[in-house]
Design a protein around this motif. Structure first.
Motif, mmCIF file in Angstrom:
data_model
loop_
_atom_site.group_PDB
_atom_site.id
_atom_site.type_symbol
_atom_site.label_atom_id
_atom_site.label_comp_id
_atom_site.label_asym_id
_atom_site.label_seq_id
_atom_site.Cartn_x
_atom_site.Cartn_y
_atom_site.Cartn_z
ATOM 1 N N ALA A 1 -6.675 -7.603 -3.366
ATOM 2 C CA ALA A 1 -5.747 -6.959 -4.379
ATOM 3 C C ALA A 1 -5.619 -5.669 -4.469
ATOM 4 N N ILE A 2 -4.411 -5.077 -4.767
ATOM 5 C CA ILE A 2 -4.454 -3.614 -5.253
ATOM 6 C C ILE A 2 -3.741 -3.416 -6.798
ATOM 7 N N VAL A 3 -4.215 -2.777 -7.614
ATOM 8 C CA VAL A 3 -3.718 -2.506 -8.790
ATOM 9 C C VAL A 3 -3.495 -1.041 -9.110
ATOM 10 N N THR A 4 -2.150 -0.707 -9.572
ATOM 11 C CA THR A 4 -1.859 0.777 -9.846
ATOM 12 C C THR A 4 -1.753 0.639 -11.355
ATOM 13 N N PRO B 1 10.463 0.826 1.756
ATOM 14 C CA PRO B 1 9.387 1.592 2.549
ATOM 15 C C PRO B 1 8.730 0.617 3.393
ATOM 16 N N ALA B 2 8.090 1.255 4.581
ATOM 17 C CA ALA B 2 7.155 0.609 5.523
ATOM 18 C C ALA B 2 8.024 -0.724 6.304
ATOM 19 N N ALA B 3 9.169 -0.306 6.540
ATOM 20 C CA ALA B 3 10.163 -1.120 7.223
ATOM 21 C C ALA B 3 10.325 -2.389 6.666
ATOM 22 N N ALA B 4 10.443 -2.864 5.330
ATOM 23 C CA ALA B 4 10.478 -4.264 4.414
ATOM 24 C C ALA B 4 12.128 -4.428 4.285
ATOM 25 N N ALA B 5 12.320 -5.417 4.507
ATOM 26 C CA ALA B 5 13.761 -6.093 4.120
ATOM 27 C C ALA B 5 13.388 -6.648 2.744
ATOM 28 N N HIS B 6 13.859 -6.261 1.569
ATOM 29 C CA HIS B 6 13.699 -6.953 0.413
ATOM 30 C C HIS B 6 15.084 -7.913 0.435
ATOM 31 N N VAL C 1 -6.193 1.945 -8.657
ATOM 32 C CA VAL C 1 -6.091 3.463 -8.550
ATOM 33 C C VAL C 1 -4.979 3.801 -9.643
ATOM 34 N N ALA C 2 -5.303 5.363 -9.866
ATOM 35 C CA ALA C 2 -4.160 5.735 -10.628
ATOM 36 C C ALA C 2 -3.095 6.266 -10.071
ATOM 37 N N SER C 3 -1.939 5.884 -10.335
ATOM 38 C CA SER C 3 -0.641 6.309 -9.608
ATOM 39 C C SER C 3 0.541 6.501 -10.638
ATOM 40 N N PRO C 4 0.995 7.571 -11.243
ATOM 41 C CA PRO C 4 1.963 7.666 -12.281
ATOM 42 C C PRO C 4 3.396 7.246 -11.547
ATOM 43 N N ALA C 5 3.375 7.586 -10.328
ATOM 44 C CA ALA C 5 4.830 7.172 -9.580
ATOM 45 C C ALA C 5 4.741 6.016 -8.646
ATOM 46 N N SER C 6 3.523 4.997 -8.847
ATOM 47 C CA SER C 6 3.721 3.751 -8.329
ATOM 48 C C SER C 6 4.903 2.900 -8.454
ATOM 49 N N ARG C 7 5.248 2.294 -7.220
ATOM 50 C CA ARG C 7 6.464 1.362 -7.346
ATOM 51 C C ARG C 7 5.953 -0.071 -7.411
ATOM 52 N N GLU D 1 1.010 -1.284 0.079
ATOM 53 C CA GLU D 1 0.015 -0.059 -0.088
ATOM 54 C C GLU D 1 0.954 1.056 0.143
ATOM 55 N N THR D 2 2.064 1.140 0.623
ATOM 56 C CA THR D 2 2.871 2.180 0.816
ATOM 57 C C THR D 2 3.670 2.483 -0.487
ATOM 58 N N LEU D 3 4.019 1.468 -1.131
ATOM 59 C CA LEU D 3 4.675 1.389 -2.655
ATOM 60 C C LEU D 3 3.868 1.889 -3.551
ATOM 61 N N ALA D 4 2.436 1.877 -3.449
ATOM 62 C CA ALA D 4 1.365 2.554 -4.472
ATOM 63 C C ALA D 4 1.470 3.842 -4.534
ATOM 64 N N THR D 5 2.004 4.504 -3.446
ATOM 65 C CA THR D 5 2.347 6.029 -3.495
ATOM 66 C C THR D 5 1.147 6.984 -3.380
ATOM 67 N N VAL D 6 -0.181 6.271 -3.502
ATOM 68 C CA VAL D 6 -1.401 7.011 -3.353
ATOM 69 C C VAL D 6 -2.196 6.460 -2.446
ATOM 70 N N PRO D 7 -3.266 6.989 -1.752
ATOM 71 C CA PRO D 7 -4.020 6.060 -0.835
ATOM 72 C C PRO D 7 -4.705 5.039 -1.675
ATOM 73 N N VAL D 8 -4.469 3.891 -0.986
ATOM 74 C CA VAL D 8 -5.098 2.575 -1.507
ATOM 75 C C VAL D 8 -4.933 1.555 -0.383
ATOM 76 N N SER D 9 -6.006 0.536 -0.358
ATOM 77 C CA SER D 9 -5.849 -0.355 0.531
ATOM 78 C C SER D 9 -6.479 -1.655 -0.032
ATOM 79 N N PHE D 10 -5.928 -3.016 0.458
ATOM 80 C CA PHE D 10 -6.622 -4.118 0.283
ATOM 81 C C PHE D 10 -7.922 -4.457 0.883
ATOM 82 N N PRO D 11 -8.822 -4.593 0.015
ATOM 83 C CA PRO D 11 -10.117 -4.681 0.630
ATOM 84 C C PRO D 11 -10.339 -6.130 1.593
#
Length: 247
Positions: A55-58, A171-176, A33-39, A15-25
């Motif tokens: 799911a979320i879709v950007t 972001p959101a304290a993840a270790a990839h 959501v539309a997010s030109p800067a989505s990661r 949800e943080t990587l989406a860079t715009v407000p969005v949540s998993f239902p």
């Protein structure tokens, strides 16, 4: 599964990587959501992440998002990261994935036994770069070892580094997690050994270890360390002309 703390942590990362407000239902399904800067995907691509039963879709533009809501509505959420299923309903030019997303908690972590001596190197160390250069471009890209921000945990054979693992802080304290083993040294448990050291460090740092993988061998290493496969990710570059006709 909606009350699963590990799942919720993973969802917050994306949800943080989406860079715009969005949540998993909460009740399943998906949000677009539309997010030109989505990661979630490369620039101008559509990113799809399924975690648990939602799911979320950007999408890169509002018009793309509007058409995607319509076209994806015919699919079950579990199929949103299936390359075949997505190609059947969307005009696809290119695709990355799908990749399986795994996560592990402190309580669920199963460290590898200390069968090999693990050394710690700075990211970008010349011996680490030599390992990356020794493998194919595909293997190097899949591993992501050039992008780690943590120390590299390595095993040597003689003077050469033959296996390495580290992580990139997201972001959101993840270790990839990023793991790479020299082709001639695979199948000896080295990947599990170095990855175990990297995961242990991530947990000490208070991070959420994330394992993203396509090859089954990589997924098996993660499972052996206690990672749970909670979802998957797919990135899609759509044919814009065809998409406009669909809209």
């Amino acid at each position: 599964m909606a009350d699963d703390p590990l799942l919720k942590q993973a969802q917050v990362v994306w949800e943080t990587l989406a860079t715009v407000p969005v949540s998993f239902p909460l009740a399943g399904g998906f949000n677009v959501v539309a997010s030109p800067a989505s990661r979630l995907a490369p620039p101008s691509w559509t990113g799809i992440v399924v975690l648990g039963e939602s799911a979320i879709v950007t999408a890169p533009t509002d018009s793309d998002a509007r058409v995607l809501r319509q076209l994806l509505a015919v699919m079950p959420t579990s199929s949103l990261t299936s390359s075949e299923a997505v190609r059947s309903v969307l005009p696809v030019n290119d695709m990355l994935g799908p990749a399986v997303l795994g996560y592990v908690s402190r309580d669920g972590f199963r460290p590898a036994s200390a069968d090999h001596s693990v050394e710690r190197l700075l990211p970008g160390h010349q011996d680490l770069r030599a390992l990356v250069k020794s493998v194919s471009a595909e293997d190097a890209g899949e591993s992501g070892m050039d992008e780690i921000t943590s120390a590299a945990f390595v095993v040597r054979k003689g003077a050469d580094v033959v296996a390495a693992a580290g992580f990139r802080v997201w972001p959101a304290a993840a270790a990839h997690l990023c793991v790479l083993t020299a082709p001639g040294e695979r199948g000896r448990g080295l990947a599990r050994q170095v990855a175990s050291a990297a995961v242990a460090q991530a947990l000490v740092d208070g991070l959420l270890p994330q394992w993203r993988a396509r090859p089954m061998a990589s997924r098996n290493v993660a499972r052996a360390l206690g990672f749970r496969e909670l979802g998957s990710q797919l990135s899609v570059r759509l044919d814009q002309e065809e998409l406009r006709l669909e809209g």
